[in-house]
Design a protein around this motif. Structure first.
Motif, short mmCIF file in Angstrom:
data_model
loop_
_atom_site.label_atom_id
_atom_site.label_comp_id
_atom_site.label_asym_id
_atom_site.label_seq_id
_atom_site.Cartn_x
_atom_site.Cartn_y
_atom_site.Cartn_z
N TYR A 98 0.84 -1.20 0.00
CA TYR A 98 0.00 0.00 0.00
C TYR A 98 0.87 1.25 0.00
O TYR A 98 0.65 2.19 -0.76
CB TYR A 98 -0.91 0.05 1.23
CG TYR A 98 -1.96 -1.03 1.32
CD1 TYR A 98 -2.31 -1.81 0.21
CD2 TYR A 98 -2.61 -1.28 2.52
CE1 TYR A 98 -3.28 -2.79 0.31
CE2 TYR A 98 -3.58 -2.26 2.63
CZ TYR A 98 -3.91 -3.02 1.52
OH TYR A 98 -4.85 -3.97 1.63
N PRO A 135 -6.21 4.74 6.34
CA PRO A 135 -7.24 3.83 5.85
C PRO A 135 -6.79 2.37 5.83
O PRO A 135 -7.60 1.48 6.09
CB PRO A 135 -7.53 4.32 4.42
CG PRO A 135 -6.63 5.46 4.15
CD PRO A 135 -5.90 5.82 5.38
N PRO A 138 -9.20 -1.05 9.94
CA PRO A 138 -9.89 -2.15 10.63
C PRO A 138 -9.33 -2.38 12.04
O PRO A 138 -10.09 -2.60 12.97
CB PRO A 138 -9.62 -3.35 9.73
CG PRO A 138 -9.39 -2.77 8.39
CD PRO A 138 -8.70 -1.46 8.63
N GLU A 191 -17.56 1.39 10.77
CA GLU A 191 -16.61 0.45 10.20
C GLU A 191 -17.07 -0.10 8.85
O GLU A 191 -16.30 -0.12 7.89
CB GLU A 191 -16.38 -0.72 11.17
CG GLU A 191 -15.51 -1.80 10.55
CD GLU A 191 -15.05 -2.81 11.56
OE1 GLU A 191 -15.77 -3.01 12.56
OE2 GLU A 191 -14.00 -3.41 11.34
N THR A 192 -18.32 -0.53 8.76
CA THR A 192 -18.76 -1.08 7.47
C THR A 192 -18.79 -0.01 6.39
O THR A 192 -18.61 -0.31 5.22
CB THR A 192 -20.15 -1.75 7.57
OG1 THR A 192 -20.94 -1.01 8.46
CG2 THR A 192 -20.03 -3.18 8.05
N LEU A 240 -16.56 2.60 6.27
CA LEU A 240 -15.21 3.01 5.92
C LEU A 240 -14.33 1.87 5.41
O LEU A 240 -13.43 2.09 4.61
CB LEU A 240 -14.52 3.68 7.11
CG LEU A 240 -15.13 5.02 7.53
CD1 LEU A 240 -14.35 5.61 8.69
CD2 LEU A 240 -15.16 5.99 6.37
N SER A 241 -14.53 0.67 5.90
CA SER A 241 -13.71 -0.43 5.40
C SER A 241 -14.59 -1.62 5.02
O SER A 241 -14.64 -2.61 5.71
CB SER A 241 -12.64 -0.84 6.39
OG SER A 241 -13.16 -0.90 7.69
N TRP A 278 -14.34 -3.80 2.86
CA TRP A 278 -13.73 -5.05 2.41
C TRP A 278 -13.46 -5.99 3.55
O TRP A 278 -13.07 -7.12 3.39
CB TRP A 278 -12.44 -4.76 1.64
CG TRP A 278 -11.23 -4.55 2.48
CD1 TRP A 278 -10.26 -5.49 2.76
CD2 TRP A 278 -10.82 -3.37 3.16
NE1 TRP A 278 -9.30 -4.94 3.56
CE2 TRP A 278 -9.61 -3.65 3.82
CE3 TRP A 278 -11.36 -2.09 3.28
CZ2 TRP A 278 -8.94 -2.70 4.58
CZ3 TRP A 278 -10.68 -1.16 4.04
CH2 TRP A 278 -9.50 -1.46 4.68
N ARG A 279 -13.69 -5.53 4.74
CA ARG A 279 -13.30 -6.30 5.88
C ARG A 279 -14.16 -5.86 7.04
O ARG A 279 -14.06 -4.73 7.49
CB ARG A 279 -11.85 -5.94 6.18
CG ARG A 279 -11.07 -7.04 6.77
CD ARG A 279 -9.65 -6.60 6.75
NE ARG A 279 -8.92 -7.34 7.74
CZ ARG A 279 -7.66 -7.09 8.04
NH1 ARG A 279 -7.03 -6.13 7.43
NH2 ARG A 279 -7.05 -7.80 8.93
N TRP A 291 -9.99 -0.36 0.17
CA TRP A 291 -11.04 0.50 0.74
C TRP A 291 -11.58 1.48 -0.29
O TRP A 291 -12.50 2.23 0.00
CB TRP A 291 -10.51 1.25 1.95
CG TRP A 291 -9.31 2.10 1.69
CD1 TRP A 291 -9.31 3.40 1.27
CD2 TRP A 291 -7.95 1.72 1.83
NE1 TRP A 291 -8.02 3.84 1.13
CE2 TRP A 291 -7.16 2.83 1.47
CE3 TRP A 291 -7.29 0.54 2.21
CZ2 TRP A 291 -5.76 2.80 1.49
CZ3 TRP A 291 -5.92 0.52 2.23
CH2 TRP A 291 -5.17 1.64 1.86
N ARG A 292 -11.00 1.50 -1.47
CA ARG A 292 -11.47 2.42 -2.50
C ARG A 292 -12.24 1.66 -3.57
O ARG A 292 -11.90 0.53 -3.91
CB ARG A 292 -10.28 3.12 -3.17
CG ARG A 292 -9.63 4.15 -2.27
CD ARG A 292 -8.39 4.73 -2.92
NE ARG A 292 -7.99 5.92 -2.20
CZ ARG A 292 -8.04 7.15 -2.71
NH1 ARG A 292 -8.42 7.36 -3.94
NH2 ARG A 292 -7.71 8.18 -1.97
N HIS A 304 -15.83 -2.47 -5.28
CA HIS A 304 -14.55 -2.52 -4.58
C HIS A 304 -13.72 -3.66 -5.17
O HIS A 304 -14.28 -4.61 -5.72
CB HIS A 304 -14.77 -2.72 -3.08
CG HIS A 304 -15.24 -1.48 -2.39
ND1 HIS A 304 -16.57 -1.12 -2.32
CD2 HIS A 304 -14.55 -0.50 -1.76
CE1 HIS A 304 -16.67 0.03 -1.68
NE2 HIS A 304 -15.47 0.43 -1.31
#
Ligand SMILES: Nc1ncnc2c1ncn2[C@@H]1O[C@H](COP(=O)(O)OP(=O)(O)OP(=O)(O)O)[C@@H](O)[C@H]1O
Ligand SMILES: [Mg+2]
Lengths: 256, 265
Positions: A151, A172, A176, A243-244, A246-247, A249-250, B93-94, B134
C-alpha cells in the motif's frame, strides 16, 4: 437479498429479546421481590427514577464526560500508535511503558487519582483516558505494522509522501485495527468510569446502582444496569456502522 | 528520440544477517525511444522488479541515473512514469473509480476533473458499470484493468508494467494483452514491460532486452522486426520462431540467481 438478510437478522433479534423478557418475567415472578425483580417492575422503577431523581441529568453528565475523555483517548491513542509504528526510536523508548500501562487496572488506582486530582471532571477524564487509550494505541500500532507493505509503496509510486501519504494510505489501511481498538476502548473506558463512580466518587449512576442494591431495592438497581448496558450497546453498534462504511472489504479485524 | 535513459545503474541489498551485501544490478544501461514498447526478460530473481522500481523512483539506485523525458528521476514525487504492479496493489477500501483517481489526487486535481478523467479511462479499459465496485468484488482481470487505468490516468510519459498479466488465467491474459497493446498504440505511450514469458514479449514489443547474470546486466538486445498486429500468422512466421529460439537460448544461458557470497558493491 441484503434487505432479506437484514430483516432476518432483526427478526432473530426481536424474538430473542422477547423470549428473554418473557423468561425473565416468569422467573422473576416466582422469586421474592427483595432478591430479584421482573421486567415490568424494572420498567416501573425506571420511570420512577426518571421522574423522581436526578437520573437523567446524571446520565447525561456521565455520557458527556465519557465522550470528552474517550475523544481525547482516541486522538492520543491513534496518533501515538502511528508515531510509534513510524519511528523505531519511539517504539523502543515507549514499548515497555505501553505494555506495562496497558495491563494496569486503572479502576483500582482511582482512589489515588482522587487524592492527586480531587473529585471532579479531571479525575473522571483521567480514569476514562487511561482505561481506554492503551488498547487503542496498541491496536493502531499493530494495524500500521501489519499493513500490507505494498500500500505504502503504491502510494509513493503515485506521488504521495509525508503527511498526505499517512492520510490517504496508512490510516485507511490500518483502519480495521483502529476501529477494533476503539471498540475495545469504549468498553474499557465506560466500565472504568462507572466503577470509579461507585467505588470512589460515590455519586451519579454507578453509586445509585450500589445504593439501591444495598437497600435491597432490586428493581431500580437493575433499571440502572440495563440503561448502562444499552448505552454500551448503542456506542458499539454506532462504531460498527462506521466500520462497514469506511472499510467495507473487511467487516472486522482481531486485536488485543 | 530517447524517452527513457537508464545509465550505469547498480543496486545491491544489505543482507538481513547484516553480513555483506548482495549485488543485484550492475551497470545496467539502455534507452527506450518515444512511443516504443520495450520488454525486459530474465530469469526469476534476477532483478527485473528491482530495476522497474528504480525506474519508477520508488527505490533509489546505489549509483547511476535514470532520466524520463530529459528529467532525472530522483524520487517518486510528481512522477513522470506510472507503474502497473504484478499483484495489482489496488487499495481495497477504494472503489474502482476511486482507485483510478488516486494518482490524480496526488496531483491536486479538483474532484470534478478527477471524476471526468477517471470516467474516460474506465471506458477505455472496459470497466463501464463497475465504477462503484470494490476490488474484492472484481475478478483478477478486472482488477488489473483498474491498475492499468490508474496508471494511465496520471497521463504519464512512460508506463512501466511489472508482469502485469501473470496473475490472471491464460484466456484473460491473451485478451488483456490485446487490449493493452491497443491502448498503448492509441495513446502513443512509451512502455516498458517486465515479463518472463517469451511469447508475451514478442507479441507486445518493438525491442526485447534480456537481463541476466549475477549481478545482472543487459546481456542482449533483440529487435522484434515483425508487423503489428501480431496475430497468430505473424507469431508462427519463420522470423518469429527464430527470435523465439534466440530468446530461449538467452534466457537459458543466464543461470537462475542463487544466494551466494558477493563482494560489497
Ligand atoms: N528489499 C529487498 N531487500 C533485500 N533483497 C531484495 C529486496 N528486493 C529484492 N531483493 C533481492 O533482489 C533480487 C532480485 O529481486 P527482484 O524482485 O527484482 O527479481 P525479479 O527479477 O523481479 O524476479 P521475479 O521474476 O521472480 O519477479 C532477489 O534475489 C531478491 O532476493
Ligand atoms: Mg519481479
Amino acid at each position: 437479498m441484503v434487505i432479506q438478510l437484514l430483516s432476518y437478522k432483526w427478526l432473530v433479534r426481536i424474538v430473542s429479546v422477547v423470549a428473554f423478557l418473557v423468561l425473565w418475567q416468569l422467573i422473576g415472578q416466582s422469586v421474592d421481590v427483595t432478591l430479584f425483580s421482573t421486567p415490568i417492575l424494572v420498567v416501573g422503577a425506571f420511570s420512577n427514577l426518571v421522574t423522581q431523581t436526578a437520573f437523567l441529568t446524571d446520565l447525561l453528565t456521565t455520557i458527556r464526560d465519557f465522550a470528552i475523555g474517550f475523544t481525547i483517548a482516541a486522538v492520543l491513542g491513534i496518533s501515538v500508535g502511528i508515531a510509534m509504528a513510524r519511528w523505531q526510536t519511539l517504539e523502543v523508548a515507549f514499548d515497555p511503558y505501553v505494555s506495562a500501562l496497558y495491563s494496569t487496572p486503572y479502576v483500582a488506582l482511582a482512589p489515588l487519582f482522587v487524592i492527586w486530582l480531587g473529585i471532579g471532571l479531571v479525575e473522571q477524564l483521567v480514569v476514562v483516558i487511561l482505561s481506554s487509550v492503551f488498547v487503542i494505541l496498541l491496536n493502531t500500532f499493530a494495524g500500521v505494522k501489519n499493513m500490507n507493505k505494498s500500500y505504502v509503496e503504491t502510494g509513493r509510486a503515485f506521488g504521495f509522501s509525508g503527511f498526505k501519504l499517512y492520510r490517504k494510505v496508512v490510516v485507511p489501511g490500518a483502519l480495521p485495527y483502529i476501529i477494533t481498538g476503539l471498540r475495545l476502548g469504549i468498553g474499557r473506558g465506560f466500565v472504568g468510569m462507572i466503577v470509579a463512580e461507585l467505588l470512589v466518587r460515590l455519586d451519579r449512576l454507578g453509586f445509585l446502582m450500589v445504593y439501591y442494591s444495598e437497600l435491597l431495592e432490586v428493581a431500580p438497581g437493575l433499571a440502572i444496569a440495563v440503561t448502562l448496558g444499552l448505552i454500551g450497546l448503542l456506542m458499539t453498534e454506532a462504531l460498527k456502522k462506521v466500520e462497514t462504511r469506511l472499510s467495507p472489504w473487511r467487516s472486522s479485524a482481531t486485536g488485543g | 528520440m530517447e524517452k527513457v535513459k537508464v545509465e550505469h545503474v547498480s543496486k545491491s541489498f544489505t543482507r538481513s544477517d547484516g553480513k555483506g551485501k548482495t549485488a543485484v544490478l550492475e551497470d545496467v544501461t539502455f534507452t527506450v525511444d518515444d512511443g516504443e514498447i520495450a520488454s525486459i526478460i530474465g530469469p526469476t530473481g534476477c532483478g527485473k522488479s528491482t530495476l522497474l522500481r528504480i525506474m519508477a523512483g520508488i527505490a533509489p539506485p546505489d549509483s547511476g541515473r535514470i532520466t524520463v523525458g530529459g528529467k532525472e528521476v530522483v524520487s517518486s514525487a510528481n512522477p513522470a512514469s506510472a507503474i502497473v504492479f504484478q499483484a495489482f496493489n489496488l487499495f481495497p477500501w477504494r472503489t474502482a473509480q476511486k482507485n483510478i483517481e488516486f494518482g490524480l489526487e496526488a496531483k491536486g486535481l479538483p474532484p470534478a476533473e478527477r471524476e471526468k478523467a477517471a470516467q474516460h479511462f474506465i471506458d477505455l479499459v472496459g470497466l463501464k458499470g463497475y465504477e462503484k465496485y470494490h476490488p474484492h468484488e472484481l475478478s483478477g482481470g478486472m482488477q488489473q484493468r483498474v491498475g492499468l487505468a490508474r496508471a494511465l490516468a496520471i497521463e504519464p510519459e512512460v508506463i512501466l508494467l511489472d508482469e502485469p498479466f501473470s496473475s490472471v488465467d491464460m484466456l484473460t491474459r491473451e485478451s488483456l494483452q490485446h487490449e493493452v497493446l491497443q491502448i498503448l498504440k492509441k495513446t502513443k505511450k512509451t512502455a516498458v514491460f517486465v515479463t518472463h514469458n517469451i511469447d508475451e514479449a514478442i507479441f507486445l514489443s518493438h525491442r526485447i532486452l534480456s537481463l541476466g547474470g549475477k549481478p545482472a546486466t543487459i546481456k542482449e538486445v533483440f529487435d522484434v522486426d515483425l508487423p503489428y498486429p501480431r496475430d497468430d500468422g505473424v507469431m508462427v512466421s519463420q522470423k518469429a520462431l527464430t527470435l523465439k529460439s534466440d530468446l530461449k537460448r538467452a534466457l537459458l544461458s543466464s543461470p537462475q540467481a542463487q544466494p551466494e557470497e558477493a563482494g560489497a558493491a
